[in-house]
Design an enzyme around this catalytic site. Structure first.
Site, PDB file in Angstrom:
ATOM      1  N   SER A  30     -30.841 -27.318   3.135  1.00 28.21           N
ATOM      2  CA  SER A  30     -31.157 -26.069   2.910  1.00 28.21           C
ATOM      3  C   SER A  30     -32.610 -26.222   2.340  1.00 28.21           C
ATOM      4  CB  SER A  30     -30.304 -25.328   2.005  1.00 28.21           C
ATOM      5  OG  SER A  30     -29.850 -26.075   0.835  1.00 28.21           O
ATOM      6  N   THR A  63     -37.378 -17.543  -3.812  1.00 23.88           N
ATOM      7  CA  THR A  63     -37.330 -17.468  -5.307  1.00 23.88           C
ATOM      8  C   THR A  63     -37.704 -16.007  -5.686  1.00 23.88           C
ATOM      9  OG1 THR A  63     -39.572 -18.290  -5.380  1.00 23.88           O
ATOM     10  CG2 THR A  63     -37.832 -19.886  -5.502  1.00 23.88           C
ATOM     11  N   TYR A  64     -37.623 -15.498  -6.734  1.00 23.10           N
ATOM     12  CA  TYR A  64     -37.675 -14.486  -7.477  1.00 23.10           C
ATOM     13  C   TYR A  64     -38.582 -14.446  -8.612  1.00 23.10           C
ATOM     14  CZ  TYR A  64     -35.831  -9.536  -8.452  1.00 23.10           C
ATOM     15  OH  TYR A  64     -35.794  -8.117  -8.738  1.00 23.10           O
ATOM     16  N   ALA A  66     -40.479 -14.345 -12.181  1.00 25.30           N
ATOM     17  CA  ALA A  66     -40.007 -14.323 -13.731  1.00 25.30           C
ATOM     18  C   ALA A  66     -40.001 -12.730 -13.973  1.00 25.30           C
ATOM     19  CB  ALA A  66     -40.822 -15.046 -14.693  1.00 25.30           C
ATOM     20  N   ALA A 140     -25.974  -9.816 -19.137  1.00 23.09           N
ATOM     21  CA  ALA A 140     -26.444 -10.893 -20.195  1.00 23.09           C
ATOM     22  C   ALA A 140     -26.405 -12.478 -20.059  1.00 23.09           C
ATOM     23  CB  ALA A 140     -25.191 -10.834 -21.414  1.00 23.09           C
ATOM     24  N   TYR A 162     -28.035 -27.923 -13.997  1.00 17.92           N
ATOM     25  CA  TYR A 162     -29.089 -28.918 -14.587  1.00 17.92           C
ATOM     26  C   TYR A 162     -28.508 -30.290 -15.023  1.00 17.92           C
ATOM     27  CZ  TYR A 162     -31.622 -24.530 -15.038  1.00 17.92           C
ATOM     28  OH  TYR A 162     -32.257 -23.431 -14.742  1.00 17.92           O
ATOM     29  N   ASP A 175     -23.932 -26.941 -21.665  1.00 13.48           N
ATOM     30  CA  ASP A 175     -24.373 -26.529 -20.385  1.00 13.48           C
ATOM     31  C   ASP A 175     -23.212 -26.845 -19.228  1.00 13.48           C
ATOM     32  OD1 ASP A 175     -26.893 -25.892 -19.236  1.00 13.48           O
ATOM     33  OD2 ASP A 175     -26.882 -27.843 -18.078  1.00 13.48           O
ATOM     34  N   LYS A 182     -20.172 -19.904 -14.529  1.00 11.50           N
ATOM     35  CA  LYS A 182     -20.682 -19.180 -13.424  1.00 11.50           C
ATOM     36  C   LYS A 182     -19.663 -19.463 -12.011  1.00 11.50           C
ATOM     37  CE  LYS A 182     -24.646 -21.432 -14.264  1.00 11.50           C
ATOM     38  NZ  LYS A 182     -26.088 -21.844 -14.061  1.00 11.50           N
ATOM     39  N   HIS A 283     -30.899 -29.849  -0.944  1.00  6.62           N
ATOM     40  CA  HIS A 283     -31.814 -28.568  -1.183  1.00  6.62           C
ATOM     41  C   HIS A 283     -32.984 -29.073  -1.460  1.00  6.62           C
ATOM     42  CE1 HIS A 283     -32.232 -24.287  -1.788  1.00  6.62           C
ATOM     43  NE2 HIS A 283     -32.781 -24.786  -2.831  1.00  6.62           N
ATOM     44  N   ARG A 289     -44.340 -25.701   2.062  1.00  7.42           N
ATOM     45  CA  ARG A 289     -45.042 -26.902   3.124  1.00  7.42           C
ATOM     46  C   ARG A 289     -43.800 -27.620   3.469  1.00  7.42           C
ATOM     47  NH1 ARG A 289     -50.313 -29.798   1.042  1.00  7.42           N
ATOM     48  NH2 ARG A 289     -50.230 -29.866   3.108  1.00  7.42           N
TER      49      ARG A 289
END
Length: 313
Positions: A30, A63-64, A66, A140, A162, A175, A182, A283, A289
């Site tokens: 992807s 992407t979105y 900040a 939140a 991460y 983490d 999620k 991914h 590019r």
């Protein structure tokens, strides 16, 4: 003649088969893009999309910015990929500086545009270095966002992971716990932050499994075209850059073609070693590019698919 351990290791490498010989071509990929700011950047990005589309990626994500600063451009880019290619489009969405109603409105716009896959992220504050503070009427956390999206529509949802822990995490264990929240909220898979040594991913994958995470964890691959820029990215997200990588790029500032060859070699070897460890989905962070990602996919045995090639044409 007595050989040193290092010489024996080099001899073993010399006798091994070619690293990419007869790779089965059974990997999935992807690609991630960012919304372009200018017409020239849009043309370059779209050229990258059209170059990579014939490889038949599972999806292409956009992407979105900040604080939602690229909302309109993200929507336009995602909608165009969905409309003009055969590649499933995935739109990033964050919780930053927006109420639940505002975030839900964006999600509904995506659904109306035919987008069925969202990359749900907590997101970064608009000012670099600031800590995330939830909007008083907003989601939140990324886990809350995932749950909210699932209430709206049956989205396919990817979330972030991460391998070296999020910079704001209190520990690696906390983490992992956040990642599990999620996924338990309804996410399909996790896409990792980039890293540069396969052991980093394998250790993370083992920790996730030990915590009861059974969802797919996809390694994020960043082919390094600009080493100084990569150092900045790594500093922001807590990714370690091995010393040997700096030495390989040293002296190549004025030799862009040589940098490309070195970058493809490093990323290709990383992917091949991940493949040997059972990874079958990668991914790629393309930075809009195509050359490096395409080259690595080729090394992994991927070739243009006839249907995607016709659609791209």
């Amino acid at each position: 003649m007595t050989l040193s351990v290092g010489q024996l290791e080099e001899a073993r490498r010399a006798l091994d088969g070619p690293l990419f010989a007869d790779v089965a071509g059974d990997a999935d990929v992807s690609f991630e893009f960012f919304p372009p700011k200018t017409d020239k950047m849009e043309a370059a990005m779209w050229d990258a999309v059209q170059t990579l589309a014939p490889l038949g990626p599972r999806f292409a994500s956009v992407t979105y910015g900040a604080g939602g600063t690229t909302r309109d451009r993200t929507h336009g880019t995602v909608a165009r990929i969905a409309r003009e290619t055969s590649v499933p489009a995935a739109a990033h969405l964050t919780c930053v500086d927006a109420s639940r109603d505002e975030v839900d409105a964006v999600a509904r716009e995506y659904w109306a545009a035919g987008v069925r896959h969202v990359v749900a992220l907590r997101g970064d504050p608009p000012t670099m270095g600031d800590r995330f503070v939830p909007h008083p009427e907003g989601y939140a956390s990324a886990a809350d966002l995932v749950a909210g999206l699932k209430r709206l529509h049956p989205f396919e949802i990817s979330v972030a992971a991460y391998p070296e822990a999020h910079p704001e995490a209190t520990s690696a264990a906390s983490d992992i716990d956040n990642l599990k929240r999620k996924l338990d909220a309804g996410a399909t898979r996790a896409l990792t932050q980039f890293f540069f040594e396969p052991e980093t991913f394998f250790r993370f994958r083992d920790r996730a499994a030990a915590a009861g995470i059974g969802a797919e964890i996809v390694p994020g691959i960043l082919p390094v075209s600009n080493f100084a820029q990569t150092q900045k990215f790594a500093g922001l997200c807590g990714a370690a850059i091995p010393d040997w990588m700096g030495r390989l790029f040293d002296g190549l500032d004025a030799h862009p073609a040589a940098r490309q060859l070195v970058a493809a070699t490093i990323a290709g070897e990383l992917c091949r070693r991940l493949y040997a460890g059972g990874v079958r989905h990668y991914h790629f962070y393309t930075l809009n590019r195509a050359e490096l990602s395409y080259a690595i996919c080729h090394l992994l045995g991927l070739r243009p698919k006839a249907e995607e090639a016709r659609a791209a044409a």
